[in-house]
Scaffold this motif. Structure first.
Motif, mmCIF file in Angstrom:
data_model
loop_
_atom_site.group_PDB
_atom_site.id
_atom_site.type_symbol
_atom_site.label_atom_id
_atom_site.label_comp_id
_atom_site.label_asym_id
_atom_site.label_seq_id
_atom_site.Cartn_x
_atom_site.Cartn_y
_atom_site.Cartn_z
ATOM 1 N N TYR A 1 -11.138 1.393 0.683
ATOM 2 C CA TYR A 1 -10.367 2.347 -0.124
ATOM 3 C C TYR A 1 -11.305 3.234 -0.932
ATOM 4 N N GLN B 1 0.823 -1.201 0.000
ATOM 5 C CA GLN B 1 0.000 0.000 0.000
ATOM 6 C C GLN B 1 0.858 1.252 0.000
ATOM 7 N N SER C 1 -11.292 -4.588 2.037
ATOM 8 C CA SER C 1 -10.193 -3.626 1.924
ATOM 9 C C SER C 1 -10.387 -2.719 0.707
ATOM 10 N N TRP D 1 -4.921 -2.994 -2.858
ATOM 11 C CA TRP D 1 -5.701 -3.001 -1.624
ATOM 12 C C TRP D 1 -6.329 -4.367 -1.372
#
Length: 306
Positions: free
Chosen positions: A87, A35, A83, A200
């Motif tokens: 984001y 990330q 995830s 992500w």
């Protein structure tokens, strides 16, 4: 002679324990590393996916009862999708509104607290345990289990696979290009949004994998992510933020240091809870003595901080 042999086995067991710990630290830190490599900000909420993944695996493995490994596979997929969704809902929204690095860091810290409190509300503040049994593989005085072996082999497989993906595949090369020069990459036709979503998702999947394996060896609690938060950042900074090879090396250095530190604390009659200081000391020393981390030593890769 018998005492000397016992001491040798004890030292070897300590080293094996360090390798096991290092494997878990790598699995939780590699997502943060990916990330940061792309987004250029430390996602403080990433550790919470460590706990979320473990709880999802428990739900499918022991409540739905589909088995540990199938439950882990579904957990990895769902945690990766979660995830991605976070984001899109949080960080992409902030970036589209011109959020600064500080805004992103504060938002990730607040998000981490929110996710932890949600887990507390759902699961309560008690411990859960997997019913899956793992076969012991004791060799003399050395203790091993199939779970510990799975941790080591999984970390190695993830490291090899990610390096192959980044260096040998077109998608991986595009990802490296986007991370090193976002403007040029976009002008070259690279669709950055898809790559960001991929990173992500991979980060969430790796956190779920590491969290489940750690929980299977200990217990499942909402604070599982908090327990690895400091080691996660210590590994990332010691390895050189954004460097997968550096994170892999740093994870095992920290894991061995922690295992040897626990042995030393026990020998001195002190509480092993002080082992958390090892990660803190590693973090401080690295920032002072080697701010670019191990990546500047073990490879020619340059870590960007812009």
């Amino acid at each position: 002679m018998g005492l000397e042999l016992l001491i040798q086995f004890s030292i070897l067991q300590t080293i094996i324990n360090g390798i096991i710990t290092g494997s878990i630290y790598f699995l939780v830190a590699v997502g943060l590393t990916l990330q940061y490599r792309l987004m250029k900000f430390p996602n403080l909420s990433h550790a919470e996916f460590f706990a979320i993944g473990a709880f999802l695996t428990y739900f499918f493995a022991d409540i739905i009862r589909i088995g540990f490994w199938p439950g882990l596979a579904i957990s990895m997929l769902l945690t990766g999708l979660l995830s991605m969704a976070i984001y899109l809902a949080v960080f992409k929204t902030l970036l589209s509104r011109g959020a600064s690095l500080l805004h992103l860091i504060i938002a990730s810290a607040g998000l981490g607290v929110l996710l932890r409190y949600i887990l507390w509300e759902i699961a309560g503040r008690k411990s859960y345990f997997f019913t899956q049994n793992f076969t012991p593989l004791d060799i003399g005085y050395i203790r091993l289990t199939t779970l510990w072996l799975a941790m080591i082999l999984t970390a190695a497989a993830v490291f090899i696979s990610l390096n192959f993906f980044l260096s040998k595949t077109m998608l991986g090369k595009a990802l490296r290009g986007l991370a090193s020069n976002p403007v040029l990459a976009r002008l070259s036709g690279i669709r950055s949004e898809y790559l960001i979503l991929l990173v992500w998702m991979l980060a969430g999947m790796m956190a779920s994998l590491g969290g489940t394996l750690r929980a299977a060896d200990t217990r499942i609690i909402p604070e599982l992510g908090v327990e690895v938060l400091l080691p996660m950042f210590a590994v990332s900074i010691l390895g050189g933020i954004g460097s997968i090879s550096g994170a892999f090396t740093a994870a095992y250095i920290l894991g061995l240091a922690e295992s040897l530190g626990v042995a030393a604390l026990s020998a001195l009659g002190l509480s092993t809870e002080y082992k958390v200081l090892i990660s803190f000391v590693a973090l401080v020393v690295t920032i002072i003595a080697l701010p670019t981390g191990l990546s500047s030593v073990i490879s020619k890769e340059k870590v960007r901080y812009d």
